[in-house]
Design a protein around this motif. Structure first.
Motif, PDB file in Angstrom:
ATOM      1  N   ALA A   1     -14.710  -3.997  18.360  1.00  0.00           N
ATOM      2  CA  ALA A   1     -14.852  -4.250  19.800  1.00  0.00           C
ATOM      3  C   ALA A   1     -14.611  -5.715  20.132  1.00  0.00           C
ATOM      4  O   ALA A   1     -14.000  -6.043  21.155  1.00  0.00           O
ATOM      5  N   ILE A   2     -15.085  -6.603  19.272  1.00  0.00           N
ATOM      6  CA  ILE A   2     -14.881  -8.040  19.479  1.00  0.00           C
ATOM      7  C   ILE A   2     -13.392  -8.383  19.397  1.00  0.00           C
ATOM      8  O   ILE A   2     -12.850  -9.083  20.244  1.00  0.00           O
ATOM      9  N   HIS A   3     -12.723  -7.859  18.373  1.00  0.00           N
ATOM     10  CA  HIS A   3     -11.306  -8.184  18.198  1.00  0.00           C
ATOM     11  C   HIS A   3     -10.413  -7.505  19.235  1.00  0.00           C
ATOM     12  O   HIS A   3      -9.404  -8.070  19.654  1.00  0.00           O
ATOM     13  N   GLN A   4     -10.772  -6.306  19.647  1.00  0.00           N
ATOM     14  CA  GLN A   4      -9.925  -5.567  20.579  1.00  0.00           C
ATOM     15  C   GLN A   4     -10.224  -5.897  22.037  1.00  0.00           C
ATOM     16  O   GLN A   4      -9.490  -5.451  22.924  1.00  0.00           O
ATOM     17  N   ALA A   5     -11.246  -6.693  22.274  1.00  0.00           N
ATOM     18  CA  ALA A   5     -11.521  -7.129  23.645  1.00  0.00           C
ATOM     19  C   ALA A   5     -10.321  -7.911  24.176  1.00  0.00           C
ATOM     20  O   ALA A   5      -9.738  -8.723  23.462  1.00  0.00           O
TER      21      ALA A   5
ATOM     22  N   VAL B   1     -15.641 -10.055  28.879  1.00  0.00           N
ATOM     23  CA  VAL B   1     -15.866  -8.664  28.499  1.00  0.00           C
ATOM     24  C   VAL B   1     -17.315  -8.513  28.051  1.00  0.00           C
ATOM     25  O   VAL B   1     -17.820  -9.335  27.285  1.00  0.00           O
ATOM     26  N   VAL B   2     -17.986  -7.468  28.516  1.00  0.00           N
ATOM     27  CA  VAL B   2     -19.328  -7.151  28.039  1.00  0.00           C
ATOM     28  C   VAL B   2     -19.163  -6.257  26.805  1.00  0.00           C
ATOM     29  O   VAL B   2     -18.920  -5.056  26.926  1.00  0.00           O
TER      30      VAL B   2
ATOM     31  N   LEU C   1     -18.478 -11.707  26.006  1.00  0.00           N
ATOM     32  CA  LEU C   1     -17.455 -12.439  25.262  1.00  0.00           C
ATOM     33  C   LEU C   1     -16.280 -12.814  26.159  1.00  0.00           C
ATOM     34  O   LEU C   1     -15.809 -12.008  26.967  1.00  0.00           O
ATOM     35  N   GLN C   2     -15.805 -14.048  25.993  1.00  0.00           N
ATOM     36  CA  GLN C   2     -14.545 -14.453  26.596  1.00  0.00           C
ATOM     37  C   GLN C   2     -13.737 -15.225  25.562  1.00  0.00           C
ATOM     38  O   GLN C   2     -14.116 -16.333  25.171  1.00  0.00           O
ATOM     39  N   LYS C   3     -12.640 -14.602  25.114  1.00  0.00           N
ATOM     40  CA  LYS C   3     -11.734 -15.249  24.164  1.00  0.00           C
ATOM     41  C   LYS C   3     -10.570 -15.843  24.946  1.00  0.00           C
ATOM     42  O   LYS C   3      -9.925 -15.138  25.733  1.00  0.00           O
ATOM     43  N   LEU C   4     -10.302 -17.109  24.711  1.00  0.00           N
ATOM     44  CA  LEU C   4      -9.249 -17.799  25.451  1.00  0.00           C
ATOM     45  C   LEU C   4      -8.147 -18.254  24.507  1.00  0.00           C
ATOM     46  O   LEU C   4      -8.422 -18.930  23.508  1.00  0.00           O
TER      47      LEU C   4
END
Length: 222
Positions: free
Chosen positions: A113-117, A123-124, A131-134
């Motif tokens: 879920a973390i990687h595919q967000a 993303v909750v 999580l917000q990956k930039l």
């Protein structure tokens, strides 16, 4: 970028960047390093002050290990973490999907879920982990001042990626910290400590994880 999976001293995987001849984690143990430096001496020390909501900025998403361990900690401790991570070169699934950080189906679901967000949007992942990956470098990121509780500074080592450890880059990370916020990193070089002190942090040299003598934590007092 040429990457290969290696097994570190505690049995957990890391990646070797063959162009830099640099690993993403300590060869002595990837998981034990992340747990010690970022969770134990960073997140947990901040939560010990009584915080129930924590804002984390990670410089270097990498394999997603720090994010996974943080999400697991948040659920176990009943705290809510707002996690922002910077990464210019996200890993492909055929690489991160082989990493052995998930000993249970629950952990595997969380890791995926973390990687595919989606990137570049909040993303909750679960109620206790947002999580917000930039896909942006620290140099280019627009980071708000005094909004972060804990900075995980997890760039490649200064001798491999010196542009990430300049005074200006450290200042950009430090300015995001609220009063009482913490900056933690595996690095313990003298210049780093001098720069963090010049930026107004109270700097502690702490015992490092197995295989590493020292690490650094800086605390912003104002």
């Amino acid at each position: 970028m040429s990457l290969s999976i290696i097994t570190t001293g505690d049995g957990s995987h890391s990646l070797l960047n063959t162009a830099l001849n640099e690993t993403y984690h300590s060869r002595h143990g990837a998981v034990q390093e992340s747990l010690h430096v970022f969770i134990q001496e960073g997140l947990d020390r901040f939560v010990a002050s009584g915080a129930t909501t924590v804002s984390v900025l990670e410089v270097g998403f990498g394999t997603g290990l720090n994010a996974l361990l943080t999400a697991q900690y948040a659920k176990a401790k009943g705290v809510t973490v707002h996690y922002t991570s910077l990464e210019t070169t996200p890993l492909p699934e055929d690489l991160w999907g082989q990493l052995n950080y998930t000993a249970s189906p629950e952990a595997q679901t969380l890791f995926y879920a973390i990687h595919q967000a989606p990137w570049n949007q909040p993303v909750v992942v679960r109620p206790t982990f947002q999580l917000q990956k930039l896909t942006v470098s620290l140099q280019e990121a627009a980071l708000p001042a005094a909004q972060t509780d804990v900075v995980y500074f997890d760039a490649f080592a200064p001798n491999k990626q010196p542009e990430m450890w300049t005074y200006d880059m450290l200042a950009k990370a430090v300015q995001t910290l609220r009063s009482g916020g913490m900056f933690v990193t595996y690095c313990a070089k003298g210049q780093l400590k001098r720069d963090l002190k010049a930026l107004g942090l109270t700097v502690e040299t702490l015992p490092g994880p197995p295989g590493k003598k020292e690490m650094v934590r800086g605390v912003r007092s104002v």
